[in-house]
Design a protein around this motif. Structure first.
Motif, PDB file in Angstrom:
ATOM      1  N   ILE A  13       0.853  -1.186   0.000  1.00 51.84           N
ATOM      2  CA  ILE A  13       0.000   0.000   0.000  1.00 51.84           C
ATOM      3  C   ILE A  13       0.890   1.238   0.000  1.00 51.84           C
ATOM      4  N   VAL A  14       0.614   2.139  -0.928  1.00 49.10           N
ATOM      5  CA  VAL A  14       1.436   3.341  -1.080  1.00 49.10           C
ATOM      6  C   VAL A  14       0.553   4.583  -1.061  1.00 49.10           C
ATOM      7  N   ASN A  15       1.189   5.726  -0.762  1.00 47.15           N
ATOM      8  CA  ASN A  15       0.502   7.014  -0.787  1.00 47.15           C
ATOM      9  C   ASN A  15       1.230   7.950  -1.745  1.00 47.15           C
ATOM     10  N   VAL A  16       0.524   8.420  -2.772  1.00 45.33           N
ATOM     11  CA  VAL A  16       1.089   9.399  -3.712  1.00 45.33           C
ATOM     12  C   VAL A  16       0.230  10.661  -3.677  1.00 45.33           C
ATOM     13  N   LYS A  17       0.892  11.789  -3.894  1.00 47.48           N
ATOM     14  CA  LYS A  17       0.197  13.075  -3.904  1.00 47.48           C
ATOM     15  C   LYS A  17       0.704  13.890  -5.089  1.00 47.48           C
TER      16      LYS A  17
ATOM     17  N   THR B 289     -17.171   2.617  -7.076  1.00 48.96           N
ATOM     18  CA  THR B 289     -17.937   2.174  -5.901  1.00 48.96           C
ATOM     19  C   THR B 289     -17.173   2.426  -4.604  1.00 48.96           C
ATOM     20  N   LYS B 290     -15.831   2.672  -4.723  1.00 50.65           N
ATOM     21  CA  LYS B 290     -15.006   2.899  -3.532  1.00 50.65           C
ATOM     22  C   LYS B 290     -14.834   4.383  -3.209  1.00 50.65           C
TER      23      LYS B 290
ATOM     24  N   ASN C 221      -7.644   2.999  -3.065  1.00 47.27           N
ATOM     25  CA  ASN C 221      -8.491   2.641  -1.922  1.00 47.27           C
ATOM     26  C   ASN C 221      -9.095   3.876  -1.270  1.00 47.27           C
ATOM     27  N   GLU C 222      -8.337   4.979  -1.335  1.00 49.82           N
ATOM     28  CA  GLU C 222      -8.768   6.203  -0.667  1.00 49.82           C
ATOM     29  C   GLU C 222      -8.293   7.398  -1.467  1.00 49.82           C
ATOM     30  N   LEU C 223      -9.158   8.372  -1.678  1.00 54.95           N
ATOM     31  CA  LEU C 223      -8.810   9.558  -2.467  1.00 54.95           C
ATOM     32  C   LEU C 223      -9.273  10.805  -1.730  1.00 54.95           C
ATOM     33  N   VAL C 224      -8.353  11.735  -1.531  1.00 55.05           N
ATOM     34  CA  VAL C 224      -8.667  13.005  -0.879  1.00 55.05           C
ATOM     35  C   VAL C 224      -8.315  14.140  -1.839  1.00 55.05           C
ATOM     36  N   VAL C 225      -9.228  15.091  -2.006  1.00 56.61           N
ATOM     37  CA  VAL C 225      -8.978  16.257  -2.858  1.00 56.61           C
ATOM     38  C   VAL C 225      -8.473  17.395  -1.978  1.00 56.61           C
ATOM     39  N   TYR C 226      -7.223  17.830  -2.241  1.00 57.16           N
ATOM     40  CA  TYR C 226      -6.646  18.948  -1.493  1.00 57.16           C
ATOM     41  C   TYR C 226      -7.090  20.295  -2.073  1.00 57.16           C
TER      42      TYR C 226
ATOM     43  N   GLY D 133      -3.376   3.575  -2.105  1.00 53.53           N
ATOM     44  CA  GLY D 133      -3.842   2.398  -2.829  1.00 53.53           C
ATOM     45  C   GLY D 133      -2.770   1.344  -2.964  1.00 53.53           C
ATOM     46  N   GLU D 134      -3.133   0.271  -3.622  1.00 53.00           N
ATOM     47  CA  GLU D 134      -2.243  -0.875  -3.786  1.00 53.00           C
ATOM     48  C   GLU D 134      -1.430  -0.736  -5.070  1.00 53.00           C
ATOM     49  N   LEU D 135      -0.122  -0.918  -4.929  1.00 50.09           N
ATOM     50  CA  LEU D 135       0.757  -0.891  -6.091  1.00 50.09           C
ATOM     51  C   LEU D 135       0.655  -2.222  -6.820  1.00 50.09           C
ATOM     52  N   VAL D 136       0.286  -2.166  -8.109  1.00 52.47           N
ATOM     53  CA  VAL D 136       0.115  -3.399  -8.887  1.00 52.47           C
ATOM     54  C   VAL D 136       0.845  -3.259 -10.211  1.00 52.47           C
ATOM     55  N   GLU D 137       1.124  -4.389 -10.804  1.00 52.70           N
ATOM     56  CA  GLU D 137       1.739  -4.406 -12.128  1.00 52.70           C
ATOM     57  C   GLU D 137       0.691  -3.993 -13.148  1.00 52.70           C
ATOM     58  N   SER D 138       1.083  -3.098 -14.038  1.00 56.33           N
ATOM     59  CA  SER D 138       0.120  -2.571 -14.999  1.00 56.33           C
ATOM     60  C   SER D 138      -0.012  -3.492 -16.198  1.00 56.33           C
ATOM     61  N   LEU D 139      -1.245  -3.664 -16.641  1.00 54.88           N
ATOM     62  CA  LEU D 139      -1.507  -4.462 -17.842  1.00 54.88           C
ATOM     63  C   LEU D 139      -1.581  -3.582 -19.077  1.00 54.88           C
TER      64      LEU D 139
END
Length: 464
Positions: free
Chosen positions: A18-22, A55-56, A92-97, A75-81
């Motif tokens: 699980i990572v956090n990017v801004k 839905t999340k 998983n979670e999104l906040v608007v600054y 959110g979860e870091l996944v390999e991109s298709l």
């Protein structure tokens, strides 16, 4: 949770963590079952793709995620298709600054550089200007690294000065006087006795003269700082405020000086190739499709070295053979950009170091050759730019230097301290000046010098 920069996320293979990017939203595409957000935080030209399950995240929040808005994603870091990226983040979670309305000036693609200059406070968020500014940073690092590795000392010359290094008089005055009530003497000249420094002072046009003092004490120094010229030039090559790199070296001759110029600039270009690959690839694709090829050619080949006199002969031959120039060619003239670029781009097809200019068109401090007509000036001429470096061996002989000062009627009261270097233990020395923005122009392929500095200062323009 600690934020991770996009540049590091894109290199990561810790899938499932699980990572956090801004950062700021480049694009937001909505589908029936999934949303895709391209997020950039300035750490790289590349975006990280955020995959959002509607839905999340509630619909009201998703509607706020527009181009230019600032958000935080966990959110979860996944390999991109998908094509174009190796990783992506399942949100998983999104906040608007910070929201960003439809009037955001940097929203449209393909807008002109002129429009972006009017919005210089926001243009830094675009891909192009992000790339240019990261390269600008890397060039500054390369400059300090080069000189440190070669035994130079970083020397801070003053920004406020009472001397005009170039003798052109195009300087910005510095004063605390009341401009609406100036005291003047019987001849109408302003009295500076009550001014902050007790004399007329200006912003520096060059740190060279003070740099010479440093070189005659420390052996080899370099300055790297802002300089100011009140030259009313509205051209793609001029700024009123720009940065200069000015090394000064004791016991250097003309050949050693040319070696230093060539080695230094090749080091900087190679640094860009080694450390700015992603940004250069973007600029090569979007701005100048020959950029990377040109940078590599500068590093690979040797610079052509020729005298001013030989350069004039080549240009005169070109005119005889039908080549048209806007400005006429004759010995004694100051070469125009079109002449410099002809020599570099058409005749030699490589950078040129030109030496031994007529003394009348060069500064008073350049060493006079035995012919009495030319000086040991040395300009480095580059493709698409023209002159990128100007330097010389300095005149170390007190009597000869005094002769030039008197012939050019340079006020002695401002030069006594400079002349002391020739009176007390004079030594052969030389150096050069490199306009930082001209280097950035070359390395980025940009066409206007106003687009390689964050906030350009030009005639009638001092916004932001």
């Amino acid at each position: 949770m600690k934020r991770i920069k996009v540049v590091d996320v894109l290199k990561s293979t810790d899938f499932g963590t699980i990572v956090n990017v801004k950062g700021w939203v480049r694009t937001h595409r909505s589908g029936k079952s999934v949303d895709f957000i391209a997020l950039n935080d300035g750490s790289t030209i590349k975006n990280v793709q955020i995959v959002v399950d509607p839905t999340k995240v509630d619909d009201a929040t998703l509607k706020l995620v527009t181009t230019g808005s600032c958000i935080s994603v966990v959110g979860e870091l996944v390999e991109s298709l998908g094509a174009g990226q190796s990783v992506e983040i399942q949100c998983n979670e999104l906040v608007v600054y910070g929201t960003c309305g439809s009037d955001y000036p940097m929203q449209k693609k393909g807008q002109s550089f002129e429009v972006m200059r009017k919005n210089a406070h926001l243009r830094l968020r675009t891909n192009t200007f992000g790339a240019v500014m990261r390269i600008r940073h890397n060039m500054a690092i390369a400059i300090h690294k080069y000189f440190h590795e070669h035994g130079f000392f970083y020397f801070h010359s003053p920004l406020i000065t009472a001397s005009d290094c170039e003798g052109a008089g195009q300087m910005f005055q510095v004063t605390t006087k009341n401009l609406y009530d100036l005291k003047k003497d019987e001849n109408g000249k302003i009295i500076y006795d009550d001014d902050f420094f007790g004399r007329s002072t200006s912003l520096t046009v060059s740190g060279q003269l003070e740099g010479e003092l440093g070189a005659t004490a420390l052996g080899a120094i370099y300055t790297f700082g802002p300089t100011f010229r009140a030259e009313n030039s509205n051209t793609p090559r001029h700024l009123a405020e720009f940065w200069m790199i000015e090394p000064e070296v004791a016991f250097i001759d003309l050949n050693d000086l040319m070696d230093l110029e060539e080695d230094f600039i090749k080091y900087c270009v190679q640094w860009a190739l080694d450390n700015c690959a992603d940004d250069l690839e973007f600029l090569n694709k979007m701005i100048d499709k020959t950029l990377i090829e040109r940078l590599k050619s500068v590093v690979k080949g040797s610079f052509e070295r020729l005298t001013y006199t030989r350069g004039i002969e080549i240009l005169e031959e070109a005119v005889k053979n039908g080549r048209k120039f806007e400005f006429p060619v004759s010995w004694g003239m100051d070469l125009a950009s079109e002449h410099e670029r002809y020599l570099v781009e058409e005749y030699f097809k490589k950078p040129v170091i030109m030496t031994d200019y007529p003394k009348e068109i060069k500064a008073f401090y350049m060493k006079i050759n035995e012919d009495g007509k030319t000086v040991q000036g040395t300009d480095v001429l580059f493709p698409q730019i023209g002159e990128i470096i100007g330097g010389s061996v300095r005149e170390e002989n007190y009597d000869k230097l005094m002769g030039e000062i008197e012939a050019r009627q340079i006020p002695m009261k401002d030069m006594w301290w400079y002349l002391d270097t020739r009176r007390y233990g004079t030594c052969p020395h030389g150096g050069f000046g490199l306009g930082f923005e001209r280097l950035i122009l070359f390395v980025t392929g940009m066409q206007n010098i106003r687009d390689v500095i964050p906030f350009p200062r030009t005639p009638k323009s001092a916004d932001f």
